[in-house]
Design a protein around this motif. Structure first.
Motif, mmCIF file in Angstrom:
data_model
loop_
_atom_site.group_PDB
_atom_site.id
_atom_site.type_symbol
_atom_site.label_atom_id
_atom_site.label_comp_id
_atom_site.label_asym_id
_atom_site.label_seq_id
_atom_site.Cartn_x
_atom_site.Cartn_y
_atom_site.Cartn_z
ATOM 1 N N TRP A 87 31.205 51.033 44.314
ATOM 2 C CA TRP A 87 30.526 49.887 43.678
ATOM 3 C C TRP A 87 31.216 48.563 43.987
ATOM 4 N N PHE A 88 32.518 48.598 44.241
ATOM 5 C CA PHE A 88 33.215 47.363 44.587
ATOM 6 C C PHE A 88 33.246 47.250 46.102
ATOM 7 N N LYS A 89 32.603 46.227 46.623
ATOM 8 C CA LYS A 89 32.363 46.139 48.066
ATOM 9 C C LYS A 89 33.620 45.714 48.836
ATOM 10 N N LEU A 90 34.140 46.645 49.600
ATOM 11 C CA LEU A 90 35.308 46.357 50.442
ATOM 12 C C LEU A 90 34.919 46.617 51.897
ATOM 13 N N GLY A 91 34.994 45.577 52.709
ATOM 14 C CA GLY A 91 34.698 45.741 54.133
ATOM 15 C C GLY A 91 35.903 46.285 54.879
ATOM 16 N N ASP A 92 35.669 46.739 56.102
ATOM 17 C CA ASP A 92 36.747 47.364 56.890
ATOM 18 C C ASP A 92 37.903 46.395 57.157
ATOM 19 N N ARG A 93 37.563 45.162 57.561
ATOM 20 C CA ARG A 93 38.624 44.189 57.863
ATOM 21 C C ARG A 93 39.397 43.831 56.597
ATOM 22 N N ASP A 94 38.659 43.648 55.524
ATOM 23 C CA ASP A 94 39.246 43.316 54.236
ATOM 24 C C ASP A 94 40.216 44.427 53.792
ATOM 25 N N ILE A 95 39.812 45.665 53.985
ATOM 26 C CA ILE A 95 40.644 46.806 53.580
ATOM 27 C C ILE A 95 42.011 46.749 54.272
ATOM 28 N N GLY A 96 42.027 46.295 55.509
ATOM 29 C CA GLY A 96 43.302 46.195 56.225
ATOM 30 C C GLY A 96 44.306 45.334 55.468
ATOM 31 N N LEU A 129 50.291 30.516 45.440
ATOM 32 C CA LEU A 129 51.056 31.255 44.436
ATOM 33 C C LEU A 129 50.110 31.928 43.456
ATOM 34 N N PRO A 130 50.286 33.212 43.184
ATOM 35 C CA PRO A 130 49.554 33.801 42.069
ATOM 36 C C PRO A 130 50.046 33.139 40.781
ATOM 37 N N ALA A 131 49.160 32.969 39.812
ATOM 38 C CA ALA A 131 49.583 32.333 38.558
ATOM 39 C C ALA A 131 50.752 33.098 37.944
ATOM 40 N N THR A 132 50.688 34.419 38.063
ATOM 41 C CA THR A 132 51.726 35.269 37.474
ATOM 42 C C THR A 132 51.856 36.552 38.291
ATOM 43 N N ASP A 133 53.034 37.148 38.261
ATOM 44 C CA ASP A 133 53.214 38.481 38.861
ATOM 45 C C ASP A 133 52.965 39.574 37.828
ATOM 46 N N ASP A 134 52.793 39.167 36.595
ATOM 47 C CA ASP A 134 52.562 40.154 35.527
ATOM 48 C C ASP A 134 51.077 40.495 35.457
ATOM 49 N N PRO A 135 50.765 41.674 34.907
ATOM 50 C CA PRO A 135 49.360 42.108 34.883
ATOM 51 C C PRO A 135 48.549 41.427 33.769
ATOM 52 N N VAL A 136 47.990 40.258 34.070
ATOM 53 C CA VAL A 136 47.027 39.622 33.163
ATOM 54 C C VAL A 136 45.635 40.056 33.629
ATOM 55 N N ARG A 137 44.806 40.552 32.721
ATOM 56 C CA ARG A 137 43.473 41.023 33.100
ATOM 57 C C ARG A 137 42.421 40.499 32.134
ATOM 58 N N THR A 138 41.319 40.010 32.699
ATOM 59 C CA THR A 138 40.226 39.479 31.884
ATOM 60 C C THR A 138 39.315 40.607 31.406
ATOM 61 N N PHE A 139 38.996 40.577 30.114
ATOM 62 C CA PHE A 139 38.016 41.501 29.516
ATOM 63 C C PHE A 139 36.908 40.688 28.855
ATOM 64 N N LEU A 140 35.671 41.140 29.019
ATOM 65 C CA LEU A 140 34.530 40.450 28.442
ATOM 66 C C LEU A 140 33.968 41.269 27.292
ATOM 67 N N GLN A 141 33.866 40.608 26.148
ATOM 68 C CA GLN A 141 33.266 41.259 24.985
ATOM 69 C C GLN A 141 31.779 40.923 24.993
ATOM 70 N N THR A 142 30.930 41.949 25.025
ATOM 71 C CA THR A 142 29.477 41.743 25.129
ATOM 72 C C THR A 142 28.772 42.612 24.095
ATOM 73 N N PRO A 143 27.472 42.377 23.873
ATOM 74 C CA PRO A 143 26.743 43.241 22.928
ATOM 75 C C PRO A 143 26.760 44.711 23.361
ATOM 76 N N ALA A 144 26.958 44.981 24.655
ATOM 77 C CA ALA A 144 26.962 46.373 25.148
ATOM 78 C C ALA A 144 28.361 46.988 25.149
ATOM 79 N N GLY A 145 29.350 46.236 24.698
ATOM 80 C CA GLY A 145 30.724 46.744 24.685
ATOM 81 C C GLY A 145 31.668 45.772 25.383
ATOM 82 N N GLN A 150 35.784 43.184 36.517
ATOM 83 C CA GLN A 150 34.975 43.619 37.662
ATOM 84 C C GLN A 150 33.882 44.594 37.265
ATOM 85 N N THR A 151 34.091 45.358 36.198
ATOM 86 C CA THR A 151 33.027 46.251 35.699
ATOM 87 C C THR A 151 31.860 45.396 35.221
ATOM 88 N N TRP A 152 32.180 44.349 34.463
ATOM 89 C CA TRP A 152 31.133 43.453 33.961
ATOM 90 C C TRP A 152 30.489 42.673 35.103
#
Ligand code: GDP
Length: 308
Positions: A87-96, A129-145, A150-152
């Motif tokens: 479901w997450f589109k990764l092309g061949d060149r990108d995968i490299g 520069l990445p904003a942080t090297d620590d694992p910050v992850r966005t979650f979306l709260q929606t009526p469906a959960g 990336q899932t959303w």
């Protein structure tokens, strides 16, 4: 003049191409969003950093708006045949690229180090520069959960309305090496025309980054990602309607309270009344080609001069 840019993916990358056409690339430090990052098929993917990297290296697919030009999709076709996560589109060149990054991280490099290696390999003169090297992850709260970003966004096609945005890991995250210094030492700070909630929001959710911006010595100029109250692409307009109460330039400014001195926004949204202390600059902001990108970057430099 040292310019520090807070950037998301697609809108950020388009803007940066214009900026780097009008200022020396070596003067620019880019702080990229990493809260859309994901692990998939054993690979560590940083979509926003990669959008910037590919755009700066002249490798991006302009029509699709993400990923690499001249891409092929054989690896993903095999993943599909084997009922893997396709479901997450990764092309061949990108995968490299993801293979190299994933190996570096698994061998103990930080994301900052891995990103610097990619920047050097492509011969780029700007710092990314990445904003942080620590694992910050966005979650979306929606009526469906509540869904990981990336899932959303990709798997569910951002069809669910968003009631709230959470940045998991942000309270404990430290800025990556060089990030706070880049803001403190900048002569100009720019926020790209990116989604305020899911691209710039997670950068600002890292408290020392927000604090550095709040105490800035240099002007901070943001570019609105909305044209005529609508996103050029993606869910920014729907999110602003639901979470900020509207899609005018003032609503965009409201996403960056006390953090910006000027907003560059489209003539389709003019005239707009902005909160006190925020200077408005009206121009055409649709980045259709190299000329349009350069003009928008120049408008940002002019806005900075006006508020300096
Ligand atoms: P993402 O993380 O890849 O979604 O990237 P961004 O958040 O950086 O970019 C998405 C935003 O870019 C959307 O809200 C778009 O409205 C905005 N955007 C894309 N192209 C343009 C453009 O040409 N002009 C302006 N003003 N905004 C744009």
């Amino acid at each position: 003049m040292k310019i520090t840019v807070l950037s998301g993916g697609v809108g950020g990358a388009r803007f940066l191409r214009g900026l780097l056409a009008v200022v020396p690339p070596a003067d620019v430090t880019i702080i990229g969003n990493v809260a859309d990052d994901l692990e998939i098929l054993g690979l560590r993917v940083s979509p926003d950093l990669d959008s910037v990297l590919y755009a700066l290296a002249g490798l991006s697919d302009e029509e699709r708006g993400w990923g690499r030009a001249d891409e092929t999709w054989n690896a993903l076709a095999t993943v599909s045949e084997l009922s893997g996560d396709a479901w997450f589109k990764l092309g061949d060149r990108d995968i490299g690229l993801h293979l190299v990054r994933t190996q570096m991280l698994s061998e103990g490099s930080t994301l900052t180090e891995a990103t610097a290696r990619l920047v050097a390999a492509y011969g780029l003169e700007s710092e990314l520069l990445p904003a942080t090297d620590d694992p910050v992850r966005t979650f979306l709260q929606t009526p469906a959960g509540t869904f990981p970003f990336q899932t959303w966004f990709v798997e569910r096609g951002h069809r669910d309305e968003v009631d709230a945005v959470h940045y998991a890991g942000a309270p404990d995250a430290a800025p990556a090496l060089g990030v706070v210094e880049a803001i403190d030492n900048a002569d100009l700070i720019v926020i790209t025309p990116s989604n305020p909630y899911v691209s710039i929001g997670p950068i600002l959710a890292v408290a020392p980054i927000r604090e550095a911006l709040a105490r800035r010595n240099a002007p901070c100029v943001a570019v609105s990602p909305l044209i005529g109250g609508q996103a050029v692409k993606g869910p920014a307009d729907r999110m602003l309607t639901r979470l900020a109460g509207g899609t005018t330039p003032a609503h965009v400014v409201g996403c960056y309270p006390g953090l910006i001195d000027a907003l560059v926004y489209d003539e389709a949204d003019a005239p707009a009344e902005l909160p006190a202390g925020v200077h408005g600059v009206v121009t055409r902001t649709l980045m259709t080609d190299a000329d349009a990108r350069r003009r928008l970057a120049q408008a940002v430099l002019d806005a900075a001069a006006a508020v300096a």
